[in-house]
Write a protein that holds these residues in place. Structure first.
Motif, PDB file in Angstrom:
ATOM      1  N   PRO A   2      -1.488  20.736   7.882  1.00  0.00           N
ATOM      2  CA  PRO A   2      -0.571  20.315   8.956  1.00  0.00           C
ATOM      3  C   PRO A   2      -0.264  18.815   8.933  1.00  0.00           C
ATOM      4  N   ALA A   3      -1.240  17.994   8.570  1.00  0.00           N
ATOM      5  CA  ALA A   3      -0.993  16.551   8.513  1.00  0.00           C
ATOM      6  C   ALA A   3       0.046  16.221   7.444  1.00  0.00           C
ATOM      7  N   LEU A   4      -0.031  16.910   6.308  1.00  0.00           N
ATOM      8  CA  LEU A   4       0.939  16.699   5.238  1.00  0.00           C
ATOM      9  C   LEU A   4       2.320  17.176   5.676  1.00  0.00           C
ATOM     10  N   LYS A   5       2.360  18.331   6.313  1.00  0.00           N
ATOM     11  CA  LYS A   5       3.640  18.869   6.781  1.00  0.00           C
ATOM     12  C   LYS A   5       4.289  17.925   7.793  1.00  0.00           C
ATOM     13  N   ASN A   6       3.502  17.358   8.699  1.00  0.00           N
ATOM     14  CA  ASN A   6       4.051  16.427   9.684  1.00  0.00           C
ATOM     15  C   ASN A   6       4.568  15.150   9.038  1.00  0.00           C
ATOM     16  N   ARG A   7       3.959  14.762   7.950  1.00  0.00           N
ATOM     17  CA  ARG A   7       4.375  13.540   7.242  1.00  0.00           C
ATOM     18  C   ARG A   7       5.587  13.780   6.340  1.00  0.00           C
ATOM     19  N   CYS A   8       5.718  14.997   5.798  1.00  0.00           N
ATOM     20  CA  CYS A   8       6.757  15.316   4.808  1.00  0.00           C
ATOM     21  C   CYS A   8       7.612  16.473   5.316  1.00  0.00           C
ATOM     22  N   ALA A   9       8.606  16.164   6.078  1.00  0.00           N
ATOM     23  CA  ALA A   9       9.453  17.228   6.608  1.00  0.00           C
ATOM     24  C   ALA A   9      10.326  17.858   5.526  1.00  0.00           C
ATOM     25  N   ALA A  10      10.594  17.139   4.451  1.00  0.00           N
ATOM     26  CA  ALA A  10      11.410  17.677   3.354  1.00  0.00           C
ATOM     27  C   ALA A  10      10.526  17.904   2.145  1.00  0.00           C
ATOM     28  N   ALA A  11      10.719  19.055   1.518  1.00  0.00           N
ATOM     29  CA  ALA A  11       9.911  19.397   0.348  1.00  0.00           C
ATOM     30  C   ALA A  11      10.809  19.904  -0.773  1.00  0.00           C
ATOM     31  N   PHE A  12      10.412  19.589  -1.984  1.00  0.00           N
ATOM     32  CA  PHE A  12      11.147  19.958  -3.187  1.00  0.00           C
ATOM     33  C   PHE A  12      10.168  20.574  -4.174  1.00  0.00           C
ATOM     34  N   VAL A  13      10.661  21.490  -4.992  1.00  0.00           N
ATOM     35  CA  VAL A  13       9.806  22.118  -5.995  1.00  0.00           C
ATOM     36  C   VAL A  13      10.246  21.625  -7.372  1.00  0.00           C
ATOM     37  N   GLY A  14       9.357  20.872  -8.009  1.00  0.00           N
ATOM     38  CA  GLY A  14       9.628  20.310  -9.330  1.00  0.00           C
ATOM     39  C   GLY A  14       8.919  21.090 -10.419  1.00  0.00           C
ATOM     40  N   LEU A  15       9.030  22.399 -10.366  1.00  0.00           N
ATOM     41  CA  LEU A  15       8.422  23.273 -11.378  1.00  0.00           C
ATOM     42  C   LEU A  15       9.515  23.877 -12.241  1.00  0.00           C
ATOM     43  N   GLY A  16       9.320  23.862 -13.543  1.00  0.00           N
ATOM     44  CA  GLY A  16      10.333  24.369 -14.461  1.00  0.00           C
ATOM     45  C   GLY A  16      10.435  25.882 -14.513  1.00  0.00           C
ATOM     46  N   SER A  17       9.373  26.582 -14.182  1.00  0.00           N
ATOM     47  CA  SER A  17       9.404  28.045 -14.206  1.00  0.00           C
ATOM     48  C   SER A  17      10.294  28.556 -13.079  1.00  0.00           C
ATOM     49  N   ASN A  18      11.315  29.297 -13.435  1.00  0.00           N
ATOM     50  CA  ASN A  18      12.267  29.790 -12.433  1.00  0.00           C
ATOM     51  C   ASN A  18      11.582  30.637 -11.368  1.00  0.00           C
ATOM     52  N   GLU A  19      10.716  31.548 -11.787  1.00  0.00           N
ATOM     53  CA  GLU A  19      10.046  32.438 -10.847  1.00  0.00           C
ATOM     54  C   GLU A  19       9.101  31.664  -9.925  1.00  0.00           C
ATOM     55  N   LEU A  20       8.316  30.755 -10.492  1.00  0.00           N
ATOM     56  CA  LEU A  20       7.398  29.956  -9.672  1.00  0.00           C
ATOM     57  C   LEU A  20       8.152  29.057  -8.702  1.00  0.00           C
ATOM     58  N   ARG A  21       9.260  28.497  -9.152  1.00  0.00           N
ATOM     59  CA  ARG A  21      10.059  27.638  -8.277  1.00  0.00           C
ATOM     60  C   ARG A  21      10.497  28.415  -7.034  1.00  0.00           C
ATOM     61  N   LEU A  22      10.985  29.629  -7.213  1.00  0.00           N
ATOM     62  CA  LEU A  22      11.414  30.448  -6.073  1.00  0.00           C
ATOM     63  C   LEU A  22      10.240  30.849  -5.188  1.00  0.00           C
ATOM     64  N   LYS A  23       9.125  31.197  -5.801  1.00  0.00           N
ATOM     65  CA  LYS A  23       7.936  31.577  -5.036  1.00  0.00           C
ATOM     66  C   LYS A  23       7.487  30.440  -4.125  1.00  0.00           C
ATOM     67  N   TRP A  24       7.418  29.220  -4.688  1.00  0.00           N
ATOM     68  CA  TRP A  24       6.963  28.080  -3.893  1.00  0.00           C
ATOM     69  C   TRP A  24       7.999  27.652  -2.860  1.00  0.00           C
ATOM     70  N   LEU A  25       9.273  27.781  -3.158  1.00  0.00           N
ATOM     71  CA  LEU A  25      10.295  27.488  -2.141  1.00  0.00           C
ATOM     72  C   LEU A  25      10.142  28.419  -0.943  1.00  0.00           C
ATOM     73  N   GLN A  26       9.885  29.685  -1.224  1.00  0.00           N
ATOM     74  CA  GLN A  26       9.691  30.658  -0.145  1.00  0.00           C
ATOM     75  C   GLN A  26       8.469  30.290   0.707  1.00  0.00           C
ATOM     76  N   LYS A  27       7.384  29.900   0.059  1.00  0.00           N
ATOM     77  CA  LYS A  27       6.176  29.502   0.784  1.00  0.00           C
ATOM     78  C   LYS A  27       6.434  28.256   1.639  1.00  0.00           C
ATOM     79  N   LEU A  28       7.139  27.292   1.076  1.00  0.00           N
ATOM     80  CA  LEU A  28       7.430  26.068   1.830  1.00  0.00           C
ATOM     81  C   LEU A  28       8.277  26.356   3.066  1.00  0.00           C
ATOM     82  N   ARG A  29       9.311  27.187   2.901  1.00  0.00           N
ATOM     83  CA  ARG A  29      10.169  27.535   4.044  1.00  0.00           C
ATOM     84  C   ARG A  29       9.374  28.280   5.104  1.00  0.00           C
ATOM     85  N   ALA A  30       8.524  29.213   4.676  1.00  0.00           N
ATOM     86  CA  ALA A  30       7.707  29.975   5.625  1.00  0.00           C
ATOM     87  C   ALA A  30       6.750  29.059   6.389  1.00  0.00           C
ATOM     88  N   ALA A  31       6.319  27.972   5.765  1.00  0.00           N
ATOM     89  CA  ALA A  31       5.418  27.017   6.413  1.00  0.00           C
ATOM     90  C   ALA A  31       6.163  26.031   7.310  1.00  0.00           C
TER      91      ALA A  31
END
Length: 176
Positions: A52-81
């Protein structure tokens, strides 16, 4: 993006580091915090995104992973959080006003995105890639450096269009 002082970037490999540097240079961010499971100089592992402390500090998040599938998976997790996952369009890229760039997508310098093109969630339009008018890119597509996607083409979910590859317009691929 100028409203966000600190960006969270998942991944500190080549693409993640490149993305973080561009966010600092021209993306309106004063600080970048990296999370990566394999980088000793990252702030922590990927799973720390839920802190929660990280989320409060970083309202915007980006996924810098080259794997297409992993990038989508982590974007979904970030949005859900509860993170915002905006698109990042480098100022040296050219994106027509009628184009639509999905959340979490990255458009790098000297890329072109044409009129009425729809770019899905979590895509990478890499350096010098050309995405012509009326193109549809599914979520997680990666147009590599110097890839060319011609007018009215459709590129499906999690496809990589490699360097120098040309995806032809539908009328060019029909048997003659």
């Amino acid at each position: 993006m100028a409203l966000f002082r600190t960006a969270l970037v998942l991944g500190k490999g080549g693409f993640g580091t490149e993305l973080g540097e561009m966010l600092l240079d021209c993306g309106g961010f004063a600080h970048v915090i990296y999370l990566d499971d394999n980088s000793p100089d990252a702030a922590g592992p990927l799973a720390d995104y839920i802190d929660p402390a990280l989320k409060n500090r970083c309202a915007a998040a980006f996924v810098g992973l080259g794997s297409n599938e992993l990038r989508l998976k982590w974007l979904q997790k970030l949005r859900a959080a509860g993170y915002k996952t905006p698109a990042f369009i480098h100022p040296a890229a050219e994106v027509c006003p009628s184009a639509s760039i999905g959340p979490g997508s990255i458009v790098l310098p000297f890329a072109f995105v044409g009129a009425h093109t729809v770019v899905g969630t979590g895509c990478i339009i890499n350096v010098g890639a050309i995405v012509d008018h009326d193109v549809t890119l599914g979520s997680g597509v990666h147009a590599a450096p110097r890839a060319t996607i011609k007018a009215n083409a459709v590129v499906h979910h999690c496809t990589k269009v490699d360097t120098g590859e040309i995806v032809r317009s539908p009328w060019e691929t029909k048997a003659k």
